[in-house]
Design a protein around this motif. Sequence first.
Motif, PDB file in Angstrom:
ATOM      1  N   GLY A  21       0.784  -1.223   0.000  1.00 42.02           N
ATOM      2  CA  GLY A  21       0.000   0.000   0.000  1.00 42.02           C
ATOM      3  C   GLY A  21       0.821   1.280   0.000  1.00 42.02           C
ATOM      4  N   LEU A  22       2.151   1.171   0.015  1.00 36.52           N
ATOM      5  CA  LEU A  22       3.009   2.358   0.057  1.00 36.52           C
ATOM      6  C   LEU A  22       2.880   3.144  -1.245  1.00 36.52           C
ATOM      7  CD1 LEU A  22       5.182   3.942   1.630  1.00 36.52           C
ATOM      8  CD2 LEU A  22       6.881   2.582   0.400  1.00 36.52           C
ATOM      9  N   ILE A  23       2.744   4.444  -1.112  1.00 32.51           N
ATOM     10  CA  ILE A  23       2.667   5.334  -2.273  1.00 32.51           C
ATOM     11  C   ILE A  23       3.916   6.200  -2.312  1.00 32.51           C
ATOM     12  CG2 ILE A  23       1.446   7.308  -3.286  1.00 32.51           C
ATOM     13  CD1 ILE A  23      -1.135   6.106  -2.165  1.00 32.51           C
ATOM     14  N   VAL A  24       4.495   6.330  -3.506  1.00 33.39           N
ATOM     15  CA  VAL A  24       5.595   7.252  -3.767  1.00 33.39           C
ATOM     16  C   VAL A  24       5.108   8.156  -4.887  1.00 33.39           C
ATOM     17  CG1 VAL A  24       7.960   7.481  -4.598  1.00 33.39           C
ATOM     18  CG2 VAL A  24       7.382   5.634  -3.043  1.00 33.39           C
ATOM     19  N   SER A  25       5.304   9.449  -4.740  1.00 32.62           N
ATOM     20  CA  SER A  25       4.817  10.374  -5.757  1.00 32.62           C
ATOM     21  C   SER A  25       5.785  11.527  -5.971  1.00 32.62           C
ATOM     22  CB  SER A  25       3.443  10.913  -5.363  1.00 32.62           C
ATOM     23  OG  SER A  25       3.494  11.562  -4.116  1.00 32.62           O
ATOM     24  N   ILE A  26       5.618  12.170  -7.126  1.00 37.81           N
ATOM     25  CA  ILE A  26       6.326  13.411  -7.416  1.00 37.81           C
ATOM     26  C   ILE A  26       5.284  14.506  -7.320  1.00 37.81           C
ATOM     27  CG2 ILE A  26       7.595  14.754  -9.137  1.00 37.81           C
ATOM     28  CD1 ILE A  26       8.614  12.064 -10.262  1.00 37.81           C
ATOM     29  N   ASN A  27       5.545  15.476  -6.456  1.00 32.29           N
ATOM     30  CA  ASN A  27       4.594  16.551  -6.186  1.00 32.29           C
ATOM     31  C   ASN A  27       5.232  17.905  -6.453  1.00 32.29           C
ATOM     32  OD1 ASN A  27       2.360  14.944  -4.781  1.00 32.29           O
ATOM     33  ND2 ASN A  27       4.205  14.301  -3.723  1.00 32.29           N
ATOM     34  N   GLN A  28       4.374  18.858  -6.769  1.00 37.19           N
ATOM     35  CA  GLN A  28       4.840  20.234  -6.990  1.00 37.19           C
ATOM     36  C   GLN A  28       3.808  21.181  -6.411  1.00 37.19           C
ATOM     37  OE1 GLN A  28       5.236  21.429 -11.103  1.00 37.19           O
ATOM     38  NE2 GLN A  28       6.720  23.014 -10.570  1.00 37.19           N
ATOM     39  N   TYR A  29       4.273  22.144  -5.650  1.00 32.83           N
ATOM     40  CA  TYR A  29       3.397  23.176  -5.104  1.00 32.83           C
ATOM     41  C   TYR A  29       3.622  24.456  -5.885  1.00 32.83           C
ATOM     42  CZ  TYR A  29       0.821  26.146  -1.931  1.00 32.83           C
ATOM     43  OH  TYR A  29      -0.097  27.031  -1.408  1.00 32.83           O
ATOM     44  N   GLY A  30       2.593  24.917  -6.563  1.00 29.09           N
ATOM     45  CA  GLY A  30       2.685  26.135  -7.379  1.00 29.09           C
ATOM     46  C   GLY A  30       3.784  26.003  -8.417  1.00 29.09           C
ATOM     47  N   GLU A  31       4.670  26.976  -8.450  1.00 31.38           N
ATOM     48  CA  GLU A  31       5.798  26.957  -9.392  1.00 31.38           C
ATOM     49  C   GLU A  31       7.076  26.471  -8.720  1.00 31.38           C
ATOM     50  OE1 GLU A  31       5.403  27.492 -12.677  1.00 31.38           O
ATOM     51  OE2 GLU A  31       3.289  27.679 -12.142  1.00 31.38           O
ATOM     52  N   GLY A  32       6.939  25.907  -7.526  1.00 30.79           N
ATOM     53  CA  GLY A  32       8.099  25.416  -6.782  1.00 30.79           C
ATOM     54  C   GLY A  32       8.731  24.201  -7.448  1.00 30.79           C
ATOM     55  N   GLU A  33       9.850  23.789  -6.899  1.00 27.67           N
ATOM     56  CA  GLU A  33      10.594  22.646  -7.421  1.00 27.67           C
ATOM     57  C   GLU A  33       9.819  21.348  -7.161  1.00 27.67           C
ATOM     58  OE1 GLU A  33      14.855  20.373  -6.682  1.00 27.67           O
ATOM     59  OE2 GLU A  33      14.395  22.194  -5.571  1.00 27.67           O
ATOM     60  N   PRO A  34       9.664  20.491  -8.165  1.00 26.46           N
ATOM     61  CA  PRO A  34       9.040  19.186  -7.938  1.00 26.46           C
ATOM     62  C   PRO A  34       9.891  18.362  -6.973  1.00 26.46           C
ATOM     63  CG  PRO A  34       9.104  19.682 -10.277  1.00 26.46           C
ATOM     64  CD  PRO A  34       9.955  20.709  -9.591  1.00 26.46           C
ATOM     65  N   LYS A  35       9.214  17.618  -6.089  1.00 27.59           N
ATOM     66  CA  LYS A  35       9.912  16.832  -5.071  1.00 27.59           C
ATOM     67  C   LYS A  35       9.252  15.469  -4.926  1.00 27.59           C
ATOM     68  CE  LYS A  35      11.267  20.904  -2.470  1.00 27.59           C
ATOM     69  NZ  LYS A  35      11.149  21.632  -1.224  1.00 27.59           N
ATOM     70  N   VAL A  36      10.042  14.510  -4.446  1.00 28.34           N
ATOM     71  CA  VAL A  36       9.549  13.158  -4.211  1.00 28.34           C
ATOM     72  C   VAL A  36       8.972  13.069  -2.802  1.00 28.34           C
ATOM     73  CG1 VAL A  36      10.226  10.731  -3.991  1.00 28.34           C
ATOM     74  CG2 VAL A  36      11.191  12.139  -5.820  1.00 28.34           C
ATOM     75  N   GLN A  37       7.805  12.457  -2.704  1.00 24.20           N
ATOM     76  CA  GLN A  37       7.175  12.218  -1.409  1.00 24.20           C
ATOM     77  C   GLN A  37       7.020  10.712  -1.220  1.00 24.20           C
ATOM     78  OE1 GLN A  37       3.753  14.553  -0.320  1.00 24.20           O
ATOM     79  NE2 GLN A  37       2.756  12.764   0.574  1.00 24.20           N
ATOM     80  N   ILE A  38       7.425  10.208  -0.072  1.00 25.29           N
ATOM     81  CA  ILE A  38       7.230   8.802   0.271  1.00 25.29           C
ATOM     82  C   ILE A  38       6.102   8.753   1.288  1.00 25.29           C
ATOM     83  CG2 ILE A  38       8.262   6.746   1.291  1.00 25.29           C
ATOM     84  CD1 ILE A  38      10.966   7.727   0.223  1.00 25.29           C
ATOM     85  N   GLY A  39       5.013   8.103   0.916  1.00 29.34           N
ATOM     86  CA  GLY A  39       3.819   7.988   1.736  1.00 29.34           C
ATOM     87  C   GLY A  39       2.729   8.862   1.173  1.00 29.34           C
ATOM     88  N   PRO A  40       1.532   8.631   1.581  1.00 29.77           N
ATOM     89  CA  PRO A  40       1.083   7.766   2.663  1.00 29.77           C
ATOM     90  C   PRO A  40       1.063   6.297   2.251  1.00 29.77           C
ATOM     91  CG  PRO A  40      -0.823   8.704   1.604  1.00 29.77           C
ATOM     92  CD  PRO A  40       0.400   9.290   0.928  1.00 29.77           C
ATOM     93  N   ARG A  41       0.454   5.520   3.098  1.00 30.28           N
ATOM     94  CA  ARG A  41       0.265   4.093   2.849  1.00 30.28           C
ATOM     95  C   ARG A  41      -1.251   3.857   2.849  1.00 30.28           C
ATOM     96  NH1 ARG A  41       3.972   0.017   3.650  1.00 30.28           N
ATOM     97  NH2 ARG A  41       5.367   1.393   4.792  1.00 30.28           N
TER      98      ARG A  41
END
Length: 86
Positions: A21-41
């Motif tokens: 159930g682990l989720i890994v994603s690439i997220n971006q807030y507004g025009e900020g730098e895209p970042k990797v997020q580990i979770g949620p599950r």
Amino acid sequence: MAGYDPEKDKVLKKWQNEETGLIVSINQYGEGEPKVQIGPRILKKKDGTDRAPAKAGRLSMEDLMWLYDIIDELKDELTEHVNPLD
């Protein structure tokens, strides 16, 4: 300065480990730098439906091996979204 705006928070790409159930994603807030997020599950209930998201917590060997398997795809996808000249 304005507070958090959910309209500006984007998920660019998401992977989910079907076993843990682990989720890994690439997220971006507004025009900020895209970042990797580990979770949620996202765990499954006995009836097969999804439970509420939970913190990723500590990673098992299964989580780690799955992350190892997708790391090149994750890196390539993040590279596409990050300006290499920065």
